[in-house]
Scaffold this motif. Sequence first.
Motif, PDB file in Angstrom:
ATOM      1  N   CYS A 108      38.011  68.104  16.146  1.00 15.18           N
ATOM      2  CA  CYS A 108      37.200  67.198  16.969  1.00 15.18           C
ATOM      3  C   CYS A 108      37.850  65.814  17.050  1.00 15.18           C
ATOM      4  O   CYS A 108      38.840  65.639  17.730  1.00 15.18           O
ATOM      5  N   ALA A 109      37.325  64.797  16.344  1.00 17.12           N
ATOM      6  CA  ALA A 109      37.959  63.478  16.366  1.00 17.12           C
ATOM      7  C   ALA A 109      39.392  63.553  15.860  1.00 17.12           C
ATOM      8  O   ALA A 109      40.251  62.774  16.278  1.00 17.12           O
ATOM      9  N   GLY A 110      39.661  64.512  14.956  1.00 19.06           N
ATOM     10  CA  GLY A 110      41.026  64.719  14.489  1.00 19.06           C
ATOM     11  C   GLY A 110      41.953  65.125  15.620  1.00 19.06           C
ATOM     12  O   GLY A 110      43.122  64.721  15.662  1.00 19.06           O
ATOM     13  N   MET A 111      41.444  65.928  16.551  1.00 18.50           N
ATOM     14  CA  MET A 111      42.230  66.290  17.727  1.00 18.50           C
ATOM     15  C   MET A 111      42.515  65.049  18.562  1.00 18.50           C
ATOM     16  O   MET A 111      43.645  64.859  19.041  1.00 18.50           O
ATOM     17  N   ASN A 112      41.518  64.185  18.732  1.00 14.33           N
ATOM     18  CA  ASN A 112      41.728  62.962  19.508  1.00 14.33           C
ATOM     19  C   ASN A 112      42.864  62.133  18.922  1.00 14.33           C
ATOM     20  O   ASN A 112      43.707  61.601  19.646  1.00 14.33           O
ATOM     21  N   ASN A 113      42.891  62.028  17.605  1.00 13.95           N
ATOM     22  CA  ASN A 113      43.917  61.212  16.951  1.00 13.95           C
ATOM     23  C   ASN A 113      45.294  61.849  17.038  1.00 13.95           C
ATOM     24  O   ASN A 113      46.313  61.149  17.122  1.00 13.95           O
ATOM     25  N   MET A 114      45.347  63.176  17.007  1.00 16.02           N
ATOM     26  CA  MET A 114      46.629  63.851  17.160  1.00 16.02           C
ATOM     27  C   MET A 114      47.180  63.704  18.567  1.00 16.02           C
ATOM     28  O   MET A 114      48.390  63.660  18.784  1.00 16.02           O
ATOM     29  N   VAL A 115      46.285  63.623  19.555  1.00 17.60           N
ATOM     30  CA  VAL A 115      46.703  63.377  20.937  1.00 17.60           C
ATOM     31  C   VAL A 115      47.203  61.944  21.090  1.00 17.60           C
ATOM     32  O   VAL A 115      48.278  61.691  21.655  1.00 17.60           O
ATOM     33  N   ARG A 116      46.434  60.986  20.565  1.00 18.07           N
ATOM     34  CA  ARG A 116      46.840  59.577  20.647  1.00 18.07           C
ATOM     35  C   ARG A 116      48.194  59.349  19.971  1.00 18.07           C
ATOM     36  O   ARG A 116      49.010  58.552  20.437  1.00 18.07           O
ATOM     37  N   ALA A 117      48.413  60.040  18.844  1.00 12.24           N
ATOM     38  CA  ALA A 117      49.606  59.807  18.030  1.00 12.24           C
ATOM     39  C   ALA A 117      50.898  60.109  18.763  1.00 12.24           C
ATOM     40  O   ALA A 117      51.949  59.544  18.425  1.00 12.24           O
ATOM     41  N   VAL A 118      50.844  60.980  19.763  1.00 10.77           N
ATOM     42  CA  VAL A 118      52.061  61.351  20.493  1.00 10.77           C
ATOM     43  C   VAL A 118      52.078  60.773  21.907  1.00 10.77           C
ATOM     44  O   VAL A 118      52.867  61.194  22.751  1.00 10.77           O
ATOM     45  N   GLY A 119      51.192  59.790  22.167  1.00  7.77           N
ATOM     46  CA  GLY A 119      51.210  59.116  23.452  1.00  7.77           C
ATOM     47  C   GLY A 119      50.256  59.661  24.482  1.00  7.77           C
ATOM     48  O   GLY A 119      50.284  59.230  25.645  1.00  7.77           O
ATOM     49  N   GLY A 120      49.392  60.603  24.102  1.00  4.05           N
ATOM     50  CA  GLY A 120      48.392  61.123  25.017  1.00  4.05           C
ATOM     51  C   GLY A 120      47.208  60.170  25.151  1.00  4.05           C
ATOM     52  O   GLY A 120      47.156  59.125  24.505  1.00  4.05           O
ATOM     53  N   THR A 121      46.243  60.560  25.979  1.00  9.51           N
ATOM     54  CA  THR A 121      45.095  59.693  26.272  1.00  9.51           C
ATOM     55  C   THR A 121      43.792  60.431  26.022  1.00  9.51           C
ATOM     56  O   THR A 121      43.631  61.590  26.403  1.00  9.51           O
ATOM     57  N   VAL A 122      42.865  59.727  25.379  1.00  6.28           N
ATOM     58  CA  VAL A 122      41.524  60.250  25.101  1.00  6.28           C
ATOM     59  C   VAL A 122      40.510  59.362  25.808  1.00  6.28           C
ATOM     60  O   VAL A 122      40.585  58.131  25.722  1.00  6.28           O
ATOM     61  N   LEU A 123      39.574  59.981  26.507  1.00  6.86           N
ATOM     62  CA  LEU A 123      38.558  59.249  27.249  1.00  6.86           C
ATOM     63  C   LEU A 123      37.162  59.621  26.766  1.00  6.86           C
ATOM     64  O   LEU A 123      36.965  60.672  26.154  1.00  6.86           O
ATOM     65  N   LYS A 124      36.194  58.749  27.061  1.00  5.31           N
ATOM     66  CA  LYS A 124      34.792  59.009  26.759  1.00  5.31           C
ATOM     67  C   LYS A 124      34.008  59.014  28.069  1.00  5.31           C
ATOM     68  O   LYS A 124      33.555  57.977  28.529  1.00  5.31           O
ATOM     69  N   PRO A 125      33.865  60.191  28.693  1.00  3.55           N
ATOM     70  CA  PRO A 125      33.147  60.266  29.963  1.00  3.55           C
ATOM     71  C   PRO A 125      31.683  59.851  29.800  1.00  3.55           C
ATOM     72  O   PRO A 125      31.104  59.947  28.713  1.00  3.55           O
ATOM     73  N   GLU A 126      31.085  59.398  30.890  1.00  2.00           N
ATOM     74  CA  GLU A 126      29.677  58.998  30.838  1.00  2.00           C
ATOM     75  C   GLU A 126      28.774  60.192  30.536  1.00  2.00           C
ATOM     76  O   GLU A 126      27.800  60.079  29.791  1.00  2.00           O
ATOM     77  N   HIS A 127      29.095  61.317  31.128  1.00  2.00           N
ATOM     78  CA  HIS A 127      28.264  62.500  30.919  1.00  2.00           C
ATOM     79  C   HIS A 127      29.160  63.689  30.601  1.00  2.00           C
ATOM     80  O   HIS A 127      29.929  64.143  31.444  1.00  2.00           O
ATOM     81  N   LEU A 128      29.071  64.159  29.369  1.00  2.00           N
ATOM     82  CA  LEU A 128      29.839  65.327  28.947  1.00  2.00           C
ATOM     83  C   LEU A 128      28.848  66.472  28.763  1.00  2.00           C
ATOM     84  O   LEU A 128      28.290  66.682  27.693  1.00  2.00           O
TER      85      LEU A 128
END
Length: 239
Positions: A108-128
């Motif tokens: 979960c949040a760990g996936m977000n950090n692994m994406v950020r770590a290699v230059g990817g982007t994580v977003l927080k949509p208004e409605h998921l």
Amino acid sequence: MGKVLIGIIAKHYLKESKRPNVYIKNELKQAIFDNGAIAIGILPTREERVKVGSAIKDELTETEKEELVYQLNLCDGIILQGGGFSDEYECFVAKYCYENDIPILGICAGMNNMVRAVGGTVLKPEHLVNHNSEENYVHEIVIEPSSNFYNMIQREKLHVNSRHKCCTSDCGPLTPAAHSLDGIIEVIEDKSKQFYLAVQFHPETLYKFDKDMDKIFKYFVNVCSMNKDRPCVIDEEKD
């Protein structure tokens, strides 16, 4: 040969406190013990929280980084757990594991950090929609047949739980290995690494009664077992 040692990255509690604590989720550490490995906590070397948004920050001192690396090199593999927010030291851990090919599993949040770590982007949509529920099974994901994740699960579809508010919009050099039916990336991986894989759902909640979820931990521990003879940099004394 001793048991496999898995380091779980502890997180600061989300709420402020006069005496702040860090935590490791009980069901996650139990999933490691139940699969024959030893779980230990990797502690943040900074007292206060430093939130990370869509991109990685780099505000750790060199001493803080060295202290984290010392802990990481005690382990055969690393887990980045889920939680209500992300801290910059988690991104540092993910980047270090990526660059040094240390097996790492993100949840979960760990996936977000692994994406950020290699230059990817994580977003927080208004409605998921249909992605933030306490139910055991919330929606289905479709797994890419050519992925390592498929080799692990041996299924093209999987029912998962879902408790996230953020999602990956750009994987950087990573490869999406599974999607939800509404297009959310649910699994990412890098096939060039020993194990750089993360899931958006929470297998630690389901592994006791769902063999497919348990396969994730079994496979991860098995990869880490082959990492036990990796040279440990902390054994090298500095001049």
